[in-house]
Design a protein around this motif. Structure first.
Motif, PDB file in Angstrom:
ATOM      1  N   THR A   1       0.668  -1.155   0.028  1.00 34.54           N
ATOM      2  CA  THR A   1      -0.094  -0.006  -0.092  1.00 34.54           C
ATOM      3  C   THR A   1       0.649   1.364   0.015  1.00 34.54           C
ATOM      4  O   THR A   1       0.376   2.180  -0.533  1.00 34.54           O
ATOM      5  CB  THR A   1      -0.912   0.008   1.179  1.00 34.54           C
ATOM      6  N   GLN A   2       2.062   1.366   0.660  1.00 35.57           N
ATOM      7  CA  GLN A   2       2.814   2.530   0.902  1.00 35.57           C
ATOM      8  C   GLN A   2       4.284   2.124   0.031  1.00 35.57           C
ATOM      9  O   GLN A   2       5.174   2.880   0.409  1.00 35.57           O
ATOM     10  CB  GLN A   2       3.086   2.961   1.987  1.00 35.57           C
ATOM     11  N   TRP A   3       4.434   1.351  -0.649  1.00 35.32           N
ATOM     12  CA  TRP A   3       5.433   0.940  -1.468  1.00 35.32           C
ATOM     13  C   TRP A   3       5.895   2.103  -2.272  1.00 35.32           C
ATOM     14  O   TRP A   3       7.426   2.560  -2.336  1.00 35.32           O
ATOM     15  CB  TRP A   3       5.360  -0.337  -2.198  1.00 35.32           C
ATOM     16  N   SER A   4       5.123   2.490  -3.115  1.00 38.74           N
ATOM     17  CA  SER A   4       5.755   3.701  -3.972  1.00 38.74           C
ATOM     18  C   SER A   4       6.038   4.941  -3.026  1.00 38.74           C
ATOM     19  O   SER A   4       7.083   5.653  -3.554  1.00 38.74           O
ATOM     20  CB  SER A   4       4.564   4.186  -4.801  1.00 38.74           C
ATOM     21  N   ALA A   5       5.426   5.201  -1.903  1.00 37.83           N
ATOM     22  CA  ALA A   5       5.650   6.545  -1.110  1.00 37.83           C
ATOM     23  C   ALA A   5       7.110   6.318  -0.405  1.00 37.83           C
ATOM     24  O   ALA A   5       7.476   7.325  -0.019  1.00 37.83           O
ATOM     25  CB  ALA A   5       4.628   6.630  -0.256  1.00 37.83           C
ATOM     26  N   HIS A   6       7.502   4.953  -0.252  1.00 29.03           N
ATOM     27  CA  HIS A   6       8.627   4.845   0.521  1.00 29.03           C
ATOM     28  C   HIS A   6       9.654   4.044  -0.513  1.00 29.03           C
ATOM     29  O   HIS A   6      10.548   3.494   0.135  1.00 29.03           O
ATOM     30  CB  HIS A   6       8.362   3.801   1.906  1.00 29.03           C
ATOM     31  N   ARG A   7       9.511   4.031  -1.758  1.00 31.68           N
ATOM     32  CA  ARG A   7      10.445   3.449  -2.368  1.00 31.68           C
ATOM     33  C   ARG A   7      11.942   3.811  -2.349  1.00 31.68           C
ATOM     34  O   ARG A   7      11.924   5.191  -2.234  1.00 31.68           O
ATOM     35  CB  ARG A   7      10.065   3.821  -3.987  1.00 31.68           C
ATOM     36  N   PRO A   8      12.759   2.783  -2.168  1.00 33.83           N
ATOM     37  CA  PRO A   8      14.289   3.423  -1.853  1.00 33.83           C
ATOM     38  C   PRO A   8      14.874   4.073  -3.325  1.00 33.83           C
ATOM     39  O   PRO A   8      14.162   3.547  -4.422  1.00 33.83           O
ATOM     40  CB  PRO A   8      14.897   1.887  -1.731  1.00 33.83           C
ATOM     41  N   ASP A   9      15.707   4.733  -2.995  1.00 34.26           N
ATOM     42  CA  ASP A   9      16.375   5.474  -4.310  1.00 34.26           C
ATOM     43  C   ASP A   9      17.320   4.499  -4.764  1.00 34.26           C
ATOM     44  O   ASP A   9      18.205   3.897  -4.148  1.00 34.26           O
ATOM     45  CB  ASP A   9      17.079   6.736  -3.956  1.00 34.26           C
ATOM     46  N   ASP A  10      17.426   4.390  -6.269  1.00 34.34           N
ATOM     47  CA  ASP A  10      18.422   3.345  -6.923  1.00 34.34           C
ATOM     48  C   ASP A  10      18.855   4.257  -8.143  1.00 34.34           C
ATOM     49  O   ASP A  10      18.224   4.518  -9.075  1.00 34.34           O
ATOM     50  CB  ASP A  10      17.505   2.243  -7.535  1.00 34.34           C
ATOM     51  N   PRO A  11      20.277   4.616  -7.935  1.00 37.01           N
ATOM     52  CA  PRO A  11      20.774   5.394  -9.006  1.00 37.01           C
ATOM     53  C   PRO A  11      20.628   4.967 -10.440  1.00 37.01           C
ATOM     54  O   PRO A  11      20.718   5.476 -11.364  1.00 37.01           O
ATOM     55  CB  PRO A  11      22.184   5.743  -8.430  1.00 37.01           C
ATOM     56  N   THR A  12      20.530   3.629 -10.421  1.00 40.96           N
ATOM     57  CA  THR A  12      20.510   2.875 -11.791  1.00 40.96           C
ATOM     58  C   THR A  12      19.351   2.805 -12.290  1.00 40.96           C
ATOM     59  O   THR A  12      19.061   2.532 -13.532  1.00 40.96           O
ATOM     60  CB  THR A  12      21.008   1.441 -11.596  1.00 40.96           C
TER      61      THR A  12
END
Length: 499
Positions: free
Chosen positions: A385-396
């Motif tokens: 439910t909140q995956w997108s809001a807490h999505r980790p930053d991935d530089p690639t």
């Protein structure tokens, strides 16, 4: 999947089915001394849509960025695409390069593809423009086959000896180097997470070439391999015969066998260090002998640093960061649980320092590895439910969401999938790393597979092990691939999908 105690040995721990469509001829349109050449192929067609690829060859000076445009004549509408940023205004379609494929030297080519809707005639575009320059002014219309009421053809090859493709994320799809979509459809091969820490070996059952070939014979294209961090790192509590270099070598050998049969390997961290005795604890042991609510800061970043260094030169290998997070069972609010999931540190209700998903992404990327990474959500990866809001930053940009679903989970119906999974799947690739049902039938997973097929998503059955179905969803009764009733449902479905 969560596992019961050692005494029980383990176990519980867009459209219809994709059917190959007609392959339409490639159209190569060329003008006099063209600055560029475009090959436009309709690779599949059905009653309400079609799938196409374009191959662009630059015959002029090198460019550092490209944009291809063309016009539809019959009201076709692009609905999704890969290996380019696709957009459409009226009849005009534009495909602009991604960050990773913008350079196009003289004589170099790049491919991209899309799925579009249609109604009736599906004429091939006649003029293509690369960075505003007309590539070609003549083309031969593609004949329209008799429409069939099927979905876009799957691009997922069954197990072959050709090896699996290198993968990366393009928009919300997993694609190969040529830009073709790759859905991950397969099984889990459990054993590497528990046998070593229990002092009983490394794998539960055979993993030789014949055993891996039996998996491929189901037309599986992906195998998920659960691991144990203490065994990989060879910590002092692990029998040296089953840990450290012996364990790492065994994992590398299994990955190589999986790839030799054309299947994508997913290496996944299942059991970790850290003492947890709170709500839904699987054990009171500090060691990696059961599922913990979150990975630990003491060892998990080192585990992923080592795994990433081992496989970073093989972009066919996918990394699944942590099997089934459940900090929501330890903390009092969803906000605390999601913050713990992403950022780690001192999490309420968990007595050890937690490694958050951002910590693990950072550990992998610090090695230079660009492999695709999966990150599962809360509630044993059943809550996104909140995956997108807490999505980790991935530089690639190679991050995908992982999801697990069983018939006994909270989010286990079409209504929940439409409301919580579909929005995530619209932004990033979504992989159901585990699906199953504890009745040893396949009525529930049939529903799961239909919804995921309709949305062009990936899924893997738990598990390719010969356990009694009373202890969890077991796909087989023998390692030659003899299925249970539940396994029959998955096997027959995959074979029907991939021919």
């Amino acid at each position: 999947m969560r596992h019961p105690p050692r005494s029980a040995l383990l176990a519980v721990a867009g459209t219809a089915a994709l059917v190959a469509g007609a392959l339409l001829p490639v159209v190569t349109a060329q003008g006099a001394a063209p600055a560029c050449t475009v090959e436009y192929s309709v690779t599949g067609q059905w009653d309400a849509g079609f799938q196409s690829t374009v191959k662009i060859t630059n015959n002029a000076a090198p460019v550092s960025g490209w944009s291809l445009s063309f016009d539809f004549a019959n009201g076709q509408k692009v609905t999704q695409g890969w290996s380019a940023k696709w957009s459409q205004s009226g009849a005009t379609v534009t495909a602009a390069n991604e960050s990773w494929n913008g350079s196009l030297g003289s004589g170099a080519s790049v491919s991209a593809g899309f799925v579009a809707s249609r109604s009736g005639t599906n004429a091939v575009p006649t003029t293509f423009r690369l960075n505003g320059t007309v590539c070609n002014v003549d083309s031969t219309p593609t004949p329209t086959p008799t429409p069939t009421p099927t979905a876009p053809p799957s691009t997922d090859p069954p197990g072959t000896g050709d090896g699996p493709p290198a993968l990366h994320v393009s928009g919300n799809k997993l694609v190969d180097a040529a830009g073709a979509n790759r859905r991950l459809l397969g099984v889990n091969r459990s054993g590497g997470e528990f046998m070593c820490v229990q002092g009983r070996g490394i794998w539960d059952g055979p993993v030789d070439d014949a055993a891996v070939r039996a998996i491929a014979d189901w037309h599986v294209n992906t195998v998920r391999i659960p691991l144990n961090e203490e065994c990989w790192l060879g910590l002092s509590n692990i029998d040296p015969a089953y840990g450290g270099a012996h364990y790492v070598d065994a994992v590398k050998q299994l990955v190589a066998r999986v790839e030799a049969h054309g299947m994508t390997p997913i290496v996944e961290l299942h059991w970790t260090y850290g003492q947890y005795t709170g709500n839904s604890a699987g054990c009171a042991d500090v060691h990696a002998t059961c599922q913990k609510p979150m990975p630990d800061m003491q060892y998990t970043p080192s585990f992923w640093t080592s795994v990433a260094n081992t496989f970073k030169n093989d972009p066919a290998v996918v990394f699944d960061l942590f099997n089934e997070p459940y900090p929501d069972r330890a903390t009092s609010t969803a906000a605390q649980a999601w913050a713990c999931w992403r950022d780690g540190g001192s999490c309420p209700g968990i007595g050890y320092q937690v490694a958050g998903m951002q910590d693990l992404v950072d550990s992998v990327r610090a090695t230079g590895a660009r492999n695709v990474i999966l990150a599962g959500g809360l509630a044993y990866s059943n809550d996104l439910t909140q995956w997108s809001a807490h999505r980790p930053d991935d530089p690639t940009g190679n991050l995908a969401a992982a999801y697990h679903v069983y018939n006994f989970n909270s989010c286990a119906d079409v209504g929940c999938w439409n409301s919580t999974l579909a929005p995530v799947a619209a932004r990033v690739p979504l992989v159901a790393g585990e699906i199953g049902e504890n009745t040893c039938s396949h009525g529930f997973v049939d529903q799961v597979m239909k919804w995921f097929d309709d949305h062009g998503l990936s899924y893997l059955g738990w598990t390719w092990n010969t356990w009694d179905c009373s202890t969890g969803p077991s796909l087989i009764t023998r390692y030659d691939g003899t299925p249970t009733a539940y396994g029959t449902g998955l096997r027959d479905h995959l074979r029907a999908l991939q021919g």
